[in-house]
Design an enzyme around this catalytic site. Structure first.
Site, PDB file in Angstrom:
ATOM      1  N   SER A   1      43.102  37.387  38.680  1.00 35.92           N
ATOM      2  CA  SER A   1      41.735  37.710  39.042  1.00 35.92           C
ATOM      3  C   SER A   1      40.496  37.737  38.434  1.00 35.92           C
ATOM      4  O   SER A   1      39.399  37.764  38.556  1.00 35.92           O
ATOM      5  CB  SER A   1      41.667  38.922  39.985  1.00 35.92           C
ATOM      6  OG  SER A   1      42.326  38.505  41.512  1.00 35.92           O
TER       7      SER A   1
ATOM      8  N   SER B   1      39.657  37.085  42.184  1.00 32.99           N
ATOM      9  CA  SER B   1      38.492  37.700  42.897  1.00 32.99           C
ATOM     10  C   SER B   1      37.665  38.636  42.255  1.00 32.99           C
ATOM     11  O   SER B   1      36.621  39.065  42.992  1.00 32.99           O
ATOM     12  CB  SER B   1      39.520  38.762  43.884  1.00 32.99           C
ATOM     13  OG  SER B   1      40.035  39.684  43.039  1.00 32.99           O
TER      14      SER B   1
ATOM     15  N   LYS C   1      33.275  45.598  39.166  1.00 35.15           N
ATOM     16  CA  LYS C   1      33.458  45.162  40.495  1.00 35.15           C
ATOM     17  C   LYS C   1      33.607  46.172  41.488  1.00 35.15           C
ATOM     18  O   LYS C   1      34.069  47.247  41.293  1.00 35.15           O
ATOM     19  CB  LYS C   1      34.861  44.545  40.053  1.00 35.15           C
ATOM     20  CG  LYS C   1      35.690  43.802  41.173  1.00 35.15           C
ATOM     21  CD  LYS C   1      37.004  43.225  40.691  1.00 35.15           C
ATOM     22  CE  LYS C   1      37.683  42.392  41.847  1.00 35.15           C
ATOM     23  NZ  LYS C   1      39.052  41.689  41.189  1.00 35.15           N
TER      24      LYS C   1
END
Length: 507
Positions: free
Chosen positions: A200, A176, A101
């Site tokens: 997330s 996210s 990420k």
């Protein structure tokens, strides 16, 4: 020439008498001219310490493996940057491709954190989890795009473009960790490392039908990742199977030599990859009644149908009630609003007042962006900034403090229930993936598309209990994936993996 002869620029400029006077007025200190003159003289000595700190070498996290920095991926929004970093020849992750990420630093590879505020920044250090993936034989093939500053439950706010649900391009992928879920679900990588500060990892896992785990708070070191709020920051695995989840968790878990304040010393890490498939016959699953409140009927049905098949594996299902679960998100909200404001807007991604490794270059880059381009933030972050600053100015931190005082009460409620059962289960989310906003969406609709938050998610970020979402099947109403969440005792991530595997294997 000796190093001591090198001319160093002033680290901090001496404030003038006029500047001291202005600050006194701004802070309503009502200093006298004599006091201000005394401060001016005193600061000369104090600022020598700042100069010394400025001139001493800044300790760095190690960079152990050569790499091809790669290129910006412009044809697939799930990628932020493509790279190629080969790890050790052998290990738990040998042969596995991994996406990271873009809130996690990889040396020499640009890092944007989903936000224009950080555009152009390239870290010079590897986050600890990056080194651990490579030490375990994994191959890092890129940075996965994420939503702006990782503060969205939707997948449209990334500055590099929206990320669509692999099952339906009109639908939200969840955020996210939106790029991670897309790449894993489509088979473009074997596994990814996401971050979870309110759901997330588990939101996108639920929306897209993969496995996403938020481990026990502090089990995986956060060192070298962009902080959201130090008491709720988690990193975790995102994979297609529970087996791969266990592999990645085993590779990442463990103490990081006092670099991360979220951790405590860990004596040993169980061999998750060897034990995840152990029989669960005779174990008790607590079906959390409050976890089904407000959940769409077709989602509840899918989860209950999957649970009913666990009895064939010898699992005992027990209905259980935890009334405090209903206000878990209310307890969480001041922590995330005020904590992220203090860490991000005021502390430039790291905040203050904790012992550990501070990524200085990352803080400096965030400070420049936050100062020069705050207007580039999406609607949900503008909303949070205004609310965070309003609370700070008018109520200081008393609600944050009250929330933190209530977290142990919430934690005890779960701990007490987990004395009666081995794990808790519930739907991950109340619904399946919704529509992505379009150019014609209103401000209210765009804001709502970021606010995917649930008691079944945020409560466990606050308390730190391990929580894993996996696919329970597809809804008979929407045809989209439905997530089922398994929650375990603190530091008993193994039981969570074992029950998740039993659910995964159920027909």
């Amino acid at each position: 020439m000796d190093e001591t002869d090198v001319l160093h620029a002033a680290a901090v400029l001496q404030p003038s008498i006029d500047e001291i006077h202005q600050l006194s007025n701004d802070l309503n200190l009502k200093c006298t001219a004599e006091e201000e003159q005394a401060f001016y003289e005193h600061y000369k000595g104090v600022l020598k310490s700042y100069q010394t700190v400025y001139e001493l070498p800044d300790p760095q996290l190690p960079v152990k493996y050569p790499r091809v920095p790669g290129h910006r991926e412009k044809h697939d929004n799930a990628w932020y940057w493509r790279c190629d970093i080969k790890g050790a020849d052998t290990g738990l992750l040998a042969g596995k491709t991994v996406a990271v990420k873009d809130s996690i630093a990889v040396a020499g590879v640009p890092m944007m954190h989903g936000t224009k505020l950080l555009e152009g920044y390239t870290p010079e250090f590897d986050a600890t989890v990056v080194t651990r993936v490579l030490d375990a034989g994994g191959r890092i093939v890129g940075k996965a795009a994420c939503d702006d500053m990782c503060l969205s439950g939707g997948s449209w706010s990334s500055s590099t473009g929206p990320i669509v649900n692999p099952r339906d391009s009109t639908k939200d992928a969840g955020g996210s960790s939106s790029g991670c879920v897309s790449l894993v679900a489509r088979g473009l990588v074997d596994m990814a490392i996401g971050a979870d500060q309110g759901g997330s990892i588990r939101t996108p896992a639920s929306y897209c039908g993969i496995v996403g785990m938020k481990p026990t708070y502090g089990l995986i070191p956060y060192t070298g990742a962009m902080g959201g709020a130090v008491t709720i920051d988690h990193l975790g695995p995102m994979t297609r199977t529970v087996e791969d989840c266990a592999l990645l968790l085993e590779a990442l878990a463990g103490f990081d030599d006092d670099k991360d304040p979220r951790q405590r010393p860990i004596d040993s890490i169980p061999p998750y990859s060897k034990l995840f498939n152990k029989s669960v016959s005779g174990r008790t699953v607590g079906v959390l009644s409050e976890g089904f409140q407000g959940v769409d009927e077709h989602v509840s049905k899918c989860v209950r149908d999957k649970l009913s098949k666990l009895s064939d594996a010898g699992v005992i299902l027990k209905d259980i009630s935890i009334p405090l679960h209903c206000v878990g998100t209310d307890i969480f909200v001041p922590i995330t609003v005020e904590g992220s404001h203090a860490c991000g807007a005021l502390g430039y991604g790291s905040g203050y007042l904790w012992k550990g490794y501070y990524p200085v270059s990352l803080q400096e880059a965030m400070a420049r962006g936050s100062t020069l381009r705050p207007y580039d933030l999406p609607i949900n972050l503008k909303m949070r900034r205004i609310l965070g600053e309003y609370i700070r100015r008018n109520y200081q931190n008393k609600f944050y403090a009250r929330s933190q005082n209530l977290v142990p009460v919430l934690k005890k409620a779960y701990d007490d229930a987990l004395k009666e059962v081995d794990v808790l289960v519930m739907p991950t989310l109340s619904k399946t993936a919704g529509d992505l906003p379009t150019t014609g969406s209103t401000a209210k609709e765009r804001l709502q598309a970021c606010m995917e938050i649930s008691n079944n998610l945020a409560s466990f970020d606050a308390t730190g209990h391990p929580a894993l979402s996996l696919n329970a099947g597809n809804s008979d109403q929407t045809g989209l994936p439905v997530g089922i969440q398994v929650v375990g005792r603190l530091h008993d991530d193994l039981s969570v993996l074992q029950m998740a595997y039993a659910i995964e294997q159920a027909p």
